[in-house]
Design a protein around this motif. Structure first.
Motif, PDB file in Angstrom:
ATOM      1  N   MET A 249       1.063  -1.079   0.002  1.00  0.00           N
ATOM      2  CA  MET A 249      -0.043   0.323   0.578  1.00  0.00           C
ATOM      3  C   MET A 249       0.477   1.596   0.321  1.00  0.00           C
ATOM      4  SD  MET A 249      -2.785   1.279   2.497  1.00  0.00           S
ATOM      5  CE  MET A 249      -3.964  -0.539   2.389  1.00  0.00           C
ATOM      6  N   GLU A 250       0.663   1.848  -0.852  1.00  0.00           N
ATOM      7  CA  GLU A 250       1.584   3.378  -0.854  1.00  0.00           C
ATOM      8  C   GLU A 250       1.103   4.425   0.150  1.00  0.00           C
ATOM      9  OE1 GLU A 250      -0.421   6.672  -3.446  1.00  0.00           O
ATOM     10  OE2 GLU A 250      -2.572   5.439  -2.892  1.00  0.00           O
ATOM     11  N   GLU A 251       2.411   5.156   0.618  1.00  0.00           N
ATOM     12  CA  GLU A 251       2.169   5.998   1.951  1.00  0.00           C
ATOM     13  C   GLU A 251       1.049   6.738   2.050  1.00  0.00           C
ATOM     14  OE1 GLU A 251       5.380   8.487   4.398  1.00  0.00           O
ATOM     15  OE2 GLU A 251       5.946   7.817   2.637  1.00  0.00           O
ATOM     16  N   ILE A 252       0.639   7.077   3.268  1.00  0.00           N
ATOM     17  CA  ILE A 252      -1.218   7.605   2.821  1.00  0.00           C
ATOM     18  C   ILE A 252      -0.832   8.866   4.123  1.00  0.00           C
ATOM     19  CG2 ILE A 252      -3.102   7.794   3.750  1.00  0.00           C
ATOM     20  CD1 ILE A 252      -3.483   4.908   2.020  1.00  0.00           C
ATOM     21  N   LYS A 253      -0.573   9.904   4.377  1.00  0.00           N
ATOM     22  CA  LYS A 253      -0.993  11.397   4.951  1.00  0.00           C
ATOM     23  C   LYS A 253      -2.113  11.688   5.282  1.00  0.00           C
ATOM     24  CE  LYS A 253       1.512  15.815   6.763  1.00  0.00           C
ATOM     25  NZ  LYS A 253       1.946  16.347   6.218  1.00  0.00           N
ATOM     26  N   ILE A 254      -3.146  11.437   6.828  1.00  0.00           N
ATOM     27  CA  ILE A 254      -3.826  12.256   7.024  1.00  0.00           C
ATOM     28  C   ILE A 254      -3.970  12.970   7.777  1.00  0.00           C
ATOM     29  CG2 ILE A 254      -5.852  11.249   7.862  1.00  0.00           C
ATOM     30  CD1 ILE A 254      -5.039   8.344   7.721  1.00  0.00           C
ATOM     31  N   ASP A 255      -4.684  13.963   7.230  1.00  0.00           N
ATOM     32  CA  ASP A 255      -4.994  15.138   8.271  1.00  0.00           C
ATOM     33  C   ASP A 255      -6.514  15.043   8.052  1.00  0.00           C
ATOM     34  OD1 ASP A 255      -2.677  16.676   7.809  1.00  0.00           O
ATOM     35  OD2 ASP A 255      -2.802  16.902   6.221  1.00  0.00           O
ATOM     36  N   ILE A 256      -7.159  15.955   9.814  1.00  0.00           N
ATOM     37  CA  ILE A 256      -8.224  15.838  10.040  1.00  0.00           C
ATOM     38  C   ILE A 256      -9.179  17.438   9.732  1.00  0.00           C
ATOM     39  CG2 ILE A 256     -10.141  15.464  11.912  1.00  0.00           C
ATOM     40  CD1 ILE A 256      -8.279  12.944  11.163  1.00  0.00           C
ATOM     41  N   SER A 257      -9.885  17.623   8.973  1.00  0.00           N
ATOM     42  CA  SER A 257     -11.101  18.856   8.999  1.00  0.00           C
ATOM     43  C   SER A 257     -11.805  19.082   9.072  1.00  0.00           C
ATOM     44  CB  SER A 257     -10.297  19.375   7.158  1.00  0.00           C
ATOM     45  OG  SER A 257     -10.955  20.233   6.988  1.00  0.00           O
ATOM     46  N   GLU A 258     -13.160  19.577   8.648  1.00  0.00           N
ATOM     47  CA  GLU A 258     -14.546  19.559   8.239  1.00  0.00           C
ATOM     48  C   GLU A 258     -14.770  20.180   7.599  1.00  0.00           C
ATOM     49  OE1 GLU A 258     -15.961  22.968  11.879  1.00  0.00           O
ATOM     50  OE2 GLU A 258     -14.892  21.225  12.858  1.00  0.00           O
ATOM     51  N   THR A 259     -16.412  19.524   7.382  1.00  0.00           N
ATOM     52  CA  THR A 259     -16.960  21.071   5.937  1.00  0.00           C
ATOM     53  C   THR A 259     -17.257  21.951   6.823  1.00  0.00           C
ATOM     54  OG1 THR A 259     -19.275  19.296   6.612  1.00  0.00           O
ATOM     55  CG2 THR A 259     -17.583  17.645   5.621  1.00  0.00           C
ATOM     56  N   ASN A 260     -18.259  22.715   5.773  1.00  0.00           N
ATOM     57  CA  ASN A 260     -19.077  23.827   5.891  1.00  0.00           C
ATOM     58  C   ASN A 260     -19.849  23.707   7.086  1.00  0.00           C
ATOM     59  OD1 ASN A 260     -16.314  25.040   4.532  1.00  0.00           O
ATOM     60  ND2 ASN A 260     -18.569  25.082   2.725  1.00  0.00           N
TER      61      ASN A 260
ATOM     62  N   GLY B  61     -19.184  21.736   9.408  1.00  0.00           N
ATOM     63  CA  GLY B  61     -19.051  20.779  11.122  1.00  0.00           C
ATOM     64  C   GLY B  61     -18.785  19.393  10.843  1.00  0.00           C
ATOM     65  N   LYS B  62     -19.630  18.944   9.807  1.00  0.00           N
ATOM     66  CA  LYS B  62     -19.196  17.408   9.837  1.00  0.00           C
ATOM     67  C   LYS B  62     -17.480  17.273   9.772  1.00  0.00           C
ATOM     68  CE  LYS B  62     -23.895  16.165   9.290  1.00  0.00           C
ATOM     69  NZ  LYS B  62     -24.775  15.062   8.168  1.00  0.00           N
ATOM     70  N   GLU B  63     -17.282  15.879  10.173  1.00  0.00           N
ATOM     71  CA  GLU B  63     -15.523  15.724  10.284  1.00  0.00           C
ATOM     72  C   GLU B  63     -15.601  15.203   9.115  1.00  0.00           C
ATOM     73  OE1 GLU B  63     -12.811  12.858  12.652  1.00  0.00           O
ATOM     74  OE2 GLU B  63     -13.848  11.413  11.333  1.00  0.00           O
ATOM     75  N   GLN B  64     -14.322  15.486   8.111  1.00  0.00           N
ATOM     76  CA  GLN B  64     -13.469  15.288   6.929  1.00  0.00           C
ATOM     77  C   GLN B  64     -12.423  14.920   6.847  1.00  0.00           C
ATOM     78  OE1 GLN B  64     -12.726  18.906   4.050  1.00  0.00           O
ATOM     79  NE2 GLN B  64     -14.719  18.222   3.134  1.00  0.00           N
ATOM     80  N   ILE B  65     -12.097  14.364   6.324  1.00  0.00           N
ATOM     81  CA  ILE B  65     -10.464  13.139   5.816  1.00  0.00           C
ATOM     82  C   ILE B  65      -9.995  13.601   4.594  1.00  0.00           C
ATOM     83  CG2 ILE B  65      -9.161  11.198   5.509  1.00  0.00           C
ATOM     84  CD1 ILE B  65     -10.237  11.651   8.478  1.00  0.00           C
ATOM     85  N   ILE B  66      -8.455  14.546   4.539  1.00  0.00           N
ATOM     86  CA  ILE B  66      -7.507  14.624   3.717  1.00  0.00           C
ATOM     87  C   ILE B  66      -7.176  13.986   3.154  1.00  0.00           C
ATOM     88  CG2 ILE B  66      -6.314  16.710   2.478  1.00  0.00           C
ATOM     89  CD1 ILE B  66      -8.553  18.918   4.351  1.00  0.00           C
ATOM     90  N   ILE B  67      -6.652  12.890   2.640  1.00  0.00           N
ATOM     91  CA  ILE B  67      -5.257  12.519   2.402  1.00  0.00           C
ATOM     92  C   ILE B  67      -4.493  12.605   1.232  1.00  0.00           C
ATOM     93  CG2 ILE B  67      -5.011  10.160   0.972  1.00  0.00           C
ATOM     94  CD1 ILE B  67      -7.038  10.341   3.699  1.00  0.00           C
ATOM     95  N   ASN B  68      -2.964  13.204   2.194  1.00  0.00           N
ATOM     96  CA  ASN B  68      -1.812  13.098   1.165  1.00  0.00           C
ATOM     97  C   ASN B  68      -1.932  14.720   0.654  1.00  0.00           C
ATOM     98  OD1 ASN B  68      -0.682  10.649   1.888  1.00  0.00           O
ATOM     99  ND2 ASN B  68      -1.453   9.893  -0.260  1.00  0.00           N
ATOM    100  N   LYS B  69      -2.712  16.061   1.322  1.00  0.00           N
ATOM    101  CA  LYS B  69      -3.522  16.958   0.750  1.00  0.00           C
ATOM    102  C   LYS B  69      -3.668  16.994  -0.689  1.00  0.00           C
ATOM    103  CE  LYS B  69      -0.812  18.704   4.894  1.00  0.00           C
ATOM    104  NZ  LYS B  69       0.950  20.143   4.538  1.00  0.00           N
ATOM    105  N   LYS B  70      -4.138  15.701  -1.847  1.00  0.00           N
ATOM    106  CA  LYS B  70      -5.084  16.188  -2.414  1.00  0.00           C
ATOM    107  C   LYS B  70      -6.539  15.833  -2.942  1.00  0.00           C
ATOM    108  CE  LYS B  70      -0.697  14.581  -4.838  1.00  0.00           C
ATOM    109  NZ  LYS B  70      -0.024  13.383  -5.140  1.00  0.00           N
ATOM    110  N   TYR B  71      -6.679  14.801  -1.877  1.00  0.00           N
ATOM    111  CA  TYR B  71      -8.218  14.295  -2.237  1.00  0.00           C
ATOM    112  C   TYR B  71      -9.050  14.308  -0.614  1.00  0.00           C
ATOM    113  CZ  TYR B  71      -6.254  12.234  -6.472  1.00  0.00           C
ATOM    114  OH  TYR B  71      -5.078  12.663  -7.054  1.00  0.00           O
ATOM    115  N   LYS B  72     -10.043  14.667  -0.796  1.00  0.00           N
ATOM    116  CA  LYS B  72     -10.994  15.189   0.468  1.00  0.00           C
ATOM    117  C   LYS B  72     -11.538  13.436   0.935  1.00  0.00           C
ATOM    118  CE  LYS B  72     -12.278  19.473  -0.660  1.00  0.00           C
ATOM    119  NZ  LYS B  72     -13.275  20.763   0.092  1.00  0.00           N
ATOM    120  N   TYR B  73     -12.198  13.438   1.611  1.00  0.00           N
ATOM    121  CA  TYR B  73     -13.181  12.064   2.194  1.00  0.00           C
ATOM    122  C   TYR B  73     -14.135  12.630   3.107  1.00  0.00           C
ATOM    123  CZ  TYR B  73     -10.480   9.192  -0.882  1.00  0.00           C
ATOM    124  OH  TYR B  73      -9.463   8.369  -1.776  1.00  0.00           O
ATOM    125  N   ASN B  74     -15.178  12.877   2.806  1.00  0.00           N
ATOM    126  CA  ASN B  74     -16.423  12.836   3.860  1.00  0.00           C
ATOM    127  C   ASN B  74     -17.064  12.201   4.511  1.00  0.00           C
ATOM    128  OD1 ASN B  74     -16.400  15.654   3.173  1.00  0.00           O
ATOM    129  ND2 ASN B  74     -18.159  16.445   1.899  1.00  0.00           N
TER     130      ASN B  74
END
Length: 443
Positions: free
Chosen positions: A1-12, A14-27
């Motif tokens: 599996m490729e190296e994955i860097k995870i950042d936590i954010s949130e939607t407008n 206020g719900k949790e959002q995941i950002i992978i490798n500072k490139k893709y957003k997941y709700n």
């Protein structure tokens, strides 16, 4: 599996959002029976129908990851979401967010985000909204003002004292109470409308709200300042110290008030008659001369107007008599022994300073926080007593010095007349001559 860097954010929202490798957003999508959480690519609900997803357990460990996307990388959008989220977190750390500088917070966060970070102007409004959400609820009426609040504590961890009745609210720090005790001969005051919250009429220095401009309101302020013994109960400050304070009014307001009434009562008469023009300007300059001869000069002017039938100006003189010779004590508006304070006293300078801190009318708590923040403390006392809140204007200082020099010269002439046993009318005539001199040199 490729190296994955995870950042936590949130939607407008206020719900949790995941950002992978500072490139893709997941709700967040849903939670499975085993309590693992499924997050889908934000392009899942768009025309792209991206099927990429990631599944986490309770410890935020990756259980499954499908990183195949059918669209381009979204570095800018990811950086934008991450920047907003981190700024929001930074704002929430502050219990009192009034002093948060949006640009400063952005600069700190953007260094960590890196080159792809969005420009400040693109998220400025979002930052301001986040700050406003953290502020205390706005107050829309005088009745809503609380007797106690966490903002009523100074930086020195002292009570920012508050006294409130149905018309007026007064604030004072312990060190200001000390100054009232030490310097109780004169109290210089000045009001400003610009920084007053919407539900009030005026901020009156020192430190209180004026809900209207009725005469009774100002009388209440002075009575509270002079006689409220609670104001000094814990600071050894007896009410009798305040009872004999001489409260001096602003020269500019004195002249403005007379100007408004002159325009209303006798504008044409004054402008078209040289004698009345001289008399009117003489009355404007009465605050500068020896107060012992103001009544003599007033009666001299009034007698001349009666003899020459200047009826409209006589109405103006009656207004002046009732207002400034009966209603107010002459010592409240006379600066004979305090010429240096006529234009740059600390109260007026402080009002100018306050006005520069706000781009528009502040809310109640924002004003309280600002007053608290700039309250007088011993370390800044000397500078504040000199009225140095901001840069003073050379033009104003020059005019003040001119007035002072003229008055000082007439003081010497008065002493000479007294030593030669000249009578009162001669001395009153000297000070009337001084008023004419002031008209010619400063007006």
């Amino acid at each position: 599996m490729e190296e994955i860097k995870i950042d936590i954010s949130e939607t407008n929202r206020g719900k949790e959002q995941i950002i992978i490798n500072k490139k893709y957003k997941y709700n967040y999508s849903y939670t499975k029976k085993n309590k693992s959480k499924v997050y889908r690519c934000t392009e899942y609900k768009t025309l792209n129908k991206c099927k990429s997803y990631i599944i986490f357990n309770d410890e935020k460990e990756i259980l499954k990851y499908d990183g195949v996307h059918n669209h381009f990388e979204q570095e800018f959008n990811a950086a934008l979401s991450l920047t907003k989220y981190r700024i929001k977190k930074e704002i929430k750390k502050s219990s009192i967010p009034f002093n948060i500088k949006p640009k400063r917070v952005f600069n700190q966060i953007s260094q960590d985000i890196g080159f792809i970070c969005p420009e400040f102007k693109s998220i400025k409004s979002q930052i301001i909204r986040d700050i406003n959400k953290q502020l205390p609820p706005n107050i829309s009426s005088f009745e809503e003002i609380p007797e106690k609040h966490y903002l009523y504590i100074t930086k020195q961890n002292e009570n920012f004292m508050i006294f409130k009745n149905q018309n007026v609210i007064i604030f004072q720090s312990p060190f200001q109470a000390f100054l009232f005790k030490k310097y109780c001969d004169d109290l210089f005051v000045d009001g400003t409308f610009y920084v007053a919250p919407d539900f009030s009429y005026q901020v009156f220095i020192t430190r209180n709200f004026v809900p209207n401009k009725e005469q009774e309101t100002y009388k209440t302020i002075f009575e509270v300042i002079k006689s409220n013994c609670d104001i000094t109960k814990d600071n050894g400050f007896s009410p009798k110290n305040l009872r004999y304070i001489n409260i001096r009014y602003c020269i500019w307001h004195y002249k403005r008030s007379l100007g408004l009434h002159k325009n209303k009562i006798c504008y044409n008469e004054v402008n078209q008659n040289r004698d009345l023009y001289v008399y009117y300007n003489a009355i404007l300059n009465l605050p500068f001369i020896n107060p012992n001869y103001i009544l003599d000069i007033f009666h001299k002017i009034k007698k001349s107007c009666i003899e020459k039938n200047y009826n409209q100006f006589l109405i103006f003189l009656e207004y002046f008599r009732k207002t400034y010779l009966i209603l107010y004590n002459i010592e409240n508006w006379n600066y004979y022994n305090n010429i240096e304070h006529i234009t740059n006293n600390a109260s007026e300078s402080f009002n100018n300073y306050l006005s520069g801190l706000f781009s528009k009318k502040p809310t109640y708590f924002r004003l309280i926080f600002t007053l608290n923040d700039v309250s007088l403390y011993p370390d800044t006392y000397e500078r504040r007593m000199l009225g140095v809140w901001n840069k003073q204007k050379r033009k104003t200082l020059t005019k003040t010095n001119k007035i002072k020099n003229i008055i000082e010269s007439y003081k010497k002439m008065e002493s000479f007349l007294i030593s030669n046993e000249r009578n009162r009318s001669h001395i009153a005539g000297l000070w009337f001559e001084c008023l004419i001199n002031l008209n010619n040199k400063i007006n």
